[in-house]
Design a protein around this motif. Sequence first.
Motif, PDB file in Angstrom:
ATOM      1  N   LEU A   9       9.125  16.994  11.552  1.00  0.00           N
ATOM      2  CA  LEU A   9       8.177  17.703  12.090  1.00  0.00           C
ATOM      3  C   LEU A   9       8.261  17.733  13.866  1.00  0.00           C
ATOM      4  O   LEU A   9       7.091  19.300  13.580  1.00  0.00           O
ATOM      5  CB  LEU A   9       7.140  16.330  11.723  1.00  0.00           C
ATOM      6  N   GLY A  10       8.538  17.345  14.306  1.00  0.00           N
ATOM      7  CA  GLY A  10       8.284  17.571  15.882  1.00  0.00           C
ATOM      8  C   GLY A  10       9.130  19.148  16.298  1.00  0.00           C
ATOM      9  O   GLY A  10       8.198  19.792  17.156  1.00  0.00           O
ATOM     10  N   MET A  18      -1.144   8.703   8.202  1.00  0.00           N
ATOM     11  CA  MET A  18      -1.462   9.467   7.882  1.00  0.00           C
ATOM     12  C   MET A  18      -0.941  10.659   6.742  1.00  0.00           C
ATOM     13  O   MET A  18      -0.798  10.974   5.935  1.00  0.00           O
ATOM     14  CB  MET A  18      -2.036  10.723   8.544  1.00  0.00           C
ATOM     15  N   PHE A  19       1.015  10.062   7.819  1.00  0.00           N
ATOM     16  CA  PHE A  19       1.407  10.723   7.107  1.00  0.00           C
ATOM     17  C   PHE A  19       3.100  10.600   7.476  1.00  0.00           C
ATOM     18  O   PHE A  19       3.314   9.791   8.616  1.00  0.00           O
ATOM     19  CB  PHE A  19       1.740  12.391   7.221  1.00  0.00           C
ATOM     20  N   GLN A  20       3.985  10.499   6.373  1.00  0.00           N
ATOM     21  CA  GLN A  20       4.952  10.100   6.453  1.00  0.00           C
ATOM     22  C   GLN A  20       6.455  10.741   5.764  1.00  0.00           C
ATOM     23  O   GLN A  20       5.924  11.487   4.498  1.00  0.00           O
ATOM     24  CB  GLN A  20       5.359   8.605   5.586  1.00  0.00           C
ATOM     25  N   THR A  79       0.557  -1.103   0.227  1.00  0.00           N
ATOM     26  CA  THR A  79       0.571  -0.038  -0.331  1.00  0.00           C
ATOM     27  C   THR A  79       0.832   1.146   0.310  1.00  0.00           C
ATOM     28  O   THR A  79       0.066   2.177  -0.292  1.00  0.00           O
ATOM     29  CB  THR A  79      -0.905   0.060   1.340  1.00  0.00           C
ATOM     30  N   GLU A  80       2.258   0.723   0.156  1.00  0.00           N
ATOM     31  CA  GLU A  80       2.772   2.768   0.360  1.00  0.00           C
ATOM     32  C   GLU A  80       2.660   3.194  -1.313  1.00  0.00           C
ATOM     33  O   GLU A  80       3.277   4.447  -0.998  1.00  0.00           O
ATOM     34  CB  GLU A  80       4.226   2.113   0.786  1.00  0.00           C
ATOM     35  N   THR A  81       2.607   2.579  -2.299  1.00  0.00           N
ATOM     36  CA  THR A  81       2.425   3.396  -2.989  1.00  0.00           C
ATOM     37  C   THR A  81       1.116   3.149  -3.943  1.00  0.00           C
ATOM     38  O   THR A  81       1.296   3.027  -4.688  1.00  0.00           O
ATOM     39  CB  THR A  81       3.756   2.236  -4.538  1.00  0.00           C
ATOM     40  N   ILE A 111       3.440   9.931  11.263  1.00  0.00           N
ATOM     41  CA  ILE A 111       2.038  10.037  12.208  1.00  0.00           C
ATOM     42  C   ILE A 111       1.079   9.505  11.879  1.00  0.00           C
ATOM     43  O   ILE A 111       0.295   9.293  11.046  1.00  0.00           O
ATOM     44  CB  ILE A 111       1.836  11.718  11.489  1.00  0.00           C
ATOM     45  N   MET A 112      -0.384   8.803  12.653  1.00  0.00           N
ATOM     46  CA  MET A 112      -0.982   7.427  13.104  1.00  0.00           C
ATOM     47  C   MET A 112      -1.841   8.403  12.773  1.00  0.00           C
ATOM     48  O   MET A 112      -2.205   9.241  13.726  1.00  0.00           O
ATOM     49  CB  MET A 112      -0.759   6.634  13.616  1.00  0.00           C
TER      50      MET A 112
END
Length: 309
Positions: free
Chosen positions: A177-178, A169-171, A116-118, A221-222
Amino acid sequence: MKKPELVVTPMSVNDILPFIEAGADAFVVGEQRYGLRLAGEFSREEVKKAIDLAHSKGKKVYVAMNAIFHNEKVEELKDYLRFVKDANADAVIFGDPAVLMTAKEVAPNMKLHWSTETTGTNWYSCNYWGRKGAKRAVLAREINMDAIVEIKEHAEVEIEVLVHGMMCMFQSKRSLLGNYFEYQGKAMKIENHQARKNMFLHDKERGNKYPIFEDENGTHIMSPNDVCIIDELQDMLEAGVDSFKIDGILKSSEYIQEVTKAYRQAIDLYFEDPDRYDDKKDELLAHLEEIQPSNRPLDTGFFFKETVY
């Protein structure tokens, strides 16, 4: 019509036999250098041990190589794929074509699962990778039930769907990011920044807490909720979806064992008699709601949303 495979993500080798007893048919293992968002880190020795244990019970093990690789890691793929082949893994999960091309060279008989990564959102993409050598497509989490059923009707490969667990949701490959939110002083803030497996991004406006962690592959981010579709499996079962996945990332072994038992019961009941599943499914959902962490509500994800976004 055959039963779908129940795929579970163990945290360690010690989970393999208990999860099999709970009803798991297959496992996803690997190390973060090559695989994304694994429930547990498995060294080569541990991968081999997990495969041997699973095979002794007639179960399967898939090794995750679903990271997106940069030039500096490409040459490592040959060695790792040779190891996976020699360890008798049942399949390799990939997203990057570099893995597929390398597998054709050093492990041509290795079964490949396109991941699913693609972003598998249609049957043309599934069949494209199938014709390149993949035997299974792991569908994107953001498509609805109608789309899943339609893809299965047209797919030339096996289809795998996430039925329980959190979604990414985000990678980003970067790990800042933090630092960005802390520097900007935004409403969202990082909690417990030093504890890599216990960090949350707070969204006060929506009242959500998003698990966030950083590893060798960057920042992830999950979702604030966990997908749970145990009471809505019938359409996918009727369609013949080949594999249901329970994702154990950031969960305890005890939790995943209970979830596996529940889905095993749901699948078996349906194949005994669909009416028995229909009578029992609300009870199974209630049980999972009882064991669910209070800060992570269960929902049906994108399964019944009309829009893909």
